[in-house]
Scaffold this motif. Structure first.
Motif, PDB file in Angstrom:
ATOM      1  N   PHE A  22       0.828  -1.208   0.000  1.00  0.00           N
ATOM      2  CA  PHE A  22       0.000   0.000   0.000  1.00  0.00           C
ATOM      3  C   PHE A  22       0.865   1.262   0.000  1.00  0.00           C
ATOM      4  O   PHE A  22       1.692   1.454   0.900  1.00  0.00           O
ATOM      5  CB  PHE A  22      -0.919  -0.008   1.233  1.00  0.00           C
ATOM      6  N   ASP A  23       0.689   2.068  -1.037  1.00  0.00           N
ATOM      7  CA  ASP A  23       1.381   3.354  -1.214  1.00  0.00           C
ATOM      8  C   ASP A  23       2.882   3.241  -1.499  1.00  0.00           C
ATOM      9  O   ASP A  23       3.549   4.271  -1.626  1.00  0.00           O
ATOM     10  CB  ASP A  23       1.189   4.288   0.010  1.00  0.00           C
ATOM     11  N   ILE A  24       3.434   2.015  -1.573  1.00  0.00           N
ATOM     12  CA  ILE A  24       4.892   1.937  -1.769  1.00  0.00           C
ATOM     13  C   ILE A  24       5.327   1.109  -2.988  1.00  0.00           C
ATOM     14  O   ILE A  24       6.502   1.117  -3.337  1.00  0.00           O
ATOM     15  CB  ILE A  24       5.625   1.406  -0.508  1.00  0.00           C
ATOM     16  N   ALA A 140       3.060   8.289  -4.457  1.00  0.00           N
ATOM     17  CA  ALA A 140       3.800   8.195  -5.720  1.00  0.00           C
ATOM     18  C   ALA A 140       3.748   6.804  -6.341  1.00  0.00           C
ATOM     19  O   ALA A 140       4.474   6.516  -7.276  1.00  0.00           O
ATOM     20  CB  ALA A 140       5.252   8.603  -5.483  1.00  0.00           C
ATOM     21  N   ASP A 141       2.863   5.929  -5.819  1.00  0.00           N
ATOM     22  CA  ASP A 141       2.905   4.548  -6.312  1.00  0.00           C
ATOM     23  C   ASP A 141       2.249   4.373  -7.684  1.00  0.00           C
ATOM     24  O   ASP A 141       2.376   3.304  -8.288  1.00  0.00           O
ATOM     25  CB  ASP A 141       2.347   3.548  -5.279  1.00  0.00           C
ATOM     26  N   ASN A 142       1.569   5.401  -8.206  1.00  0.00           N
ATOM     27  CA  ASN A 142       1.185   5.409  -9.626  1.00  0.00           C
ATOM     28  C   ASN A 142       2.149   6.303 -10.421  1.00  0.00           C
ATOM     29  O   ASN A 142       2.571   5.946 -11.520  1.00  0.00           O
ATOM     30  CB  ASN A 142      -0.237   5.956  -9.824  1.00  0.00           C
ATOM     31  N   ALA A 186     -12.095   5.654  -0.918  1.00  0.00           N
ATOM     32  CA  ALA A 186     -11.459   4.361  -0.619  1.00  0.00           C
ATOM     33  C   ALA A 186     -10.354   4.516   0.426  1.00  0.00           C
ATOM     34  O   ALA A 186      -9.996   3.557   1.107  1.00  0.00           O
ATOM     35  CB  ALA A 186     -10.902   3.748  -1.905  1.00  0.00           C
ATOM     36  N   ARG A 187      -9.806   5.691   0.558  1.00  0.00           N
ATOM     37  CA  ARG A 187      -8.812   5.937   1.616  1.00  0.00           C
ATOM     38  C   ARG A 187      -9.514   6.260   2.931  1.00  0.00           C
ATOM     39  O   ARG A 187      -9.052   5.883   4.008  1.00  0.00           O
ATOM     40  CB  ARG A 187      -7.864   7.084   1.231  1.00  0.00           C
ATOM     41  N   GLY A 188     -10.653   6.957   2.812  1.00  0.00           N
ATOM     42  CA  GLY A 188     -11.378   7.398   4.004  1.00  0.00           C
ATOM     43  C   GLY A 188     -11.897   6.251   4.859  1.00  0.00           C
ATOM     44  O   GLY A 188     -12.063   6.400   6.066  1.00  0.00           O
TER      45      GLY A 188
HETATM   46  N1  HSE Z   1      -1.934   3.790  -2.997  1.00  0.00           N
HETATM   47  C1  HSE Z   1      -3.097   4.515  -3.414  1.00  0.00           C
HETATM   48  C2  HSE Z   1      -4.315   3.951  -2.700  1.00  0.00           C
HETATM   49  C3  HSE Z   1      -3.247   4.369  -4.902  1.00  0.00           C
HETATM   50  O1  HSE Z   1      -4.454   2.739  -2.668  1.00  0.00           O
HETATM   51  O2  HSE Z   1      -5.101   4.731  -2.167  1.00  0.00           O
HETATM   52  C4  HSE Z   1      -4.444   5.064  -5.458  1.00  0.00           C
HETATM   53  O3  HSE Z   1      -4.497   4.787  -6.844  1.00  0.00           O
END
Ligand code: HSE
Length: 310
Positions: A22-24, A140-142, A186-188
């Protein structure tokens, strides 16, 4: 400043998180991609021309590509003007890095006009402003795989520390059920605390996945494609998720999961035959749910944003 020079690029879709990272972690794919072109204008500022039907905002500060370009121009500190034309093929809200493709593509193209004044790392930094606009946070993972190509590990974003990873040949099957999941939503819904035992399992998987990629060990890659933190929460937003995963693995996929923040789901396979069988299983799931969908069978894009000859 050559006013007649036009830079054309293809900016690829990307799969962020790669299940456990996630995020990396993230990688770029060869399809789909956005088409963009940029040129200097004789008056300072940014003008954005949409050449698709998505009706995205054209005010630079409300447009992810505009936000990225504004960050670049701030550092440039010169009265310069750009006209950016965007034809998106990557549907916004699909989970395959649509906003990243716009933001990264804009700054890579602008940088070429500026005779590659900025480094790739600078461009990631600028483009993350587009992600901040789209999802409320910089990640920055995209962006990194979109600019560097291949699979990238983002060890840190403050300061930026991006590691390009080698990987064996992999086929990628993606299904995009035609619903929209906003990254900010989706983050919330994610939990802000994790249990130590879950964290241990997750970092074992991340280390296993990175080792599997570097050692071309397909079995290790497959075993490590497990997410005990994010997927259990987010998968409830995606109809058919559990079935797609189960049937894809039965069809021979190494593994996979939610692409970025969804709703797209991706699966990795060792060869094209398996990747196409996985696509068949994905189609059957969404046919049975009477939910419109789109699929891609593609491979990892090794070059990131590419320049198109005139
Ligand atoms: N790492 C981010 C997330 C990517 O999952 O929220 C969003 O495309």
């Amino acid at each position: 400043m050559a006013l007649d020079k036009i830079i054309r690029i293809h900016s690829p879709a990307t799969v962020a998180n790669m299940v456990c990272g996630f995020d990396i972690l993230g990688f770029a794919v060869n399809e789909p991609y956005d088409e963009m072109r940029i040129r200097f204008t004789d008056s300072p500022g940014i003008s954005i021309v949409n050449e698709d039907d998505y009706q995205l905002p054209t005010q630079p500060e409300k447009n992810v590509a505009g936000a990225a370009l504004l960050a670049l121009m701030e550092e440039l500190d010169a009265p310069i003007g750009f006209e950016l034309s965007i034809c998106k093929q990557i549907k916004p809200g699909s989970g395959v890095g649509s906003s990243a493709a716009s933001a990264a593509g804009a700054v890579v193209a602008a940088n070429r006009l500026l005779q590659d004044r900025f480094s790739k790392e600078d461009l990631v930094r600028f483009a993350m402003n587009g992600e901040k606009l789209a999802s409320g946070v910089k990640h920055a993972d995209n962006i990194a795989p979109c600019i560097y190509g291949g699979v990238t590990l983002i060890r840190s974003i403050f300061p930026l520390d991006i590691i390009a990873l080698t990987a064996p040949p992999l086929y990628v099957t993606i299904v995009h059920p035609q619903i929209e999941v906003r990254t900010s939503d989706a983050r919330g819904i994610l939990k802000q605390q994790v249990l130590l035992k879950d964290a241990i399992r997750q970092w074992g998987n991340i280390a296993g996945l990175v080792a599997g990629l570097l050692q071309s060990d397909y079995e290790l890659i497959g075993r490590s494609l497990e997410d005990v933190l994010i997927e259990p929460v987010r998968s409830i937003l995606i109809p058919g998720f559990d079935k797609v995963k189960k049937f894809s693995k039965e069809a021979g996929a190494l593994g996979g999961g939610i692409s970025g923040s969804g709703p797209s789901i991706f699966m990795l396979s060792e060869n094209e035959t398996t990747a196409r069988e996985v696509e068949k299983q994905m189609k059957e799931v969404y046919e049975s749910l009477s939910l419109a969908y789109h699929t891609y069978v593609t491979t990892i894009n090794q070059s990131g944003v590419t320049f198109v000859e005139e």
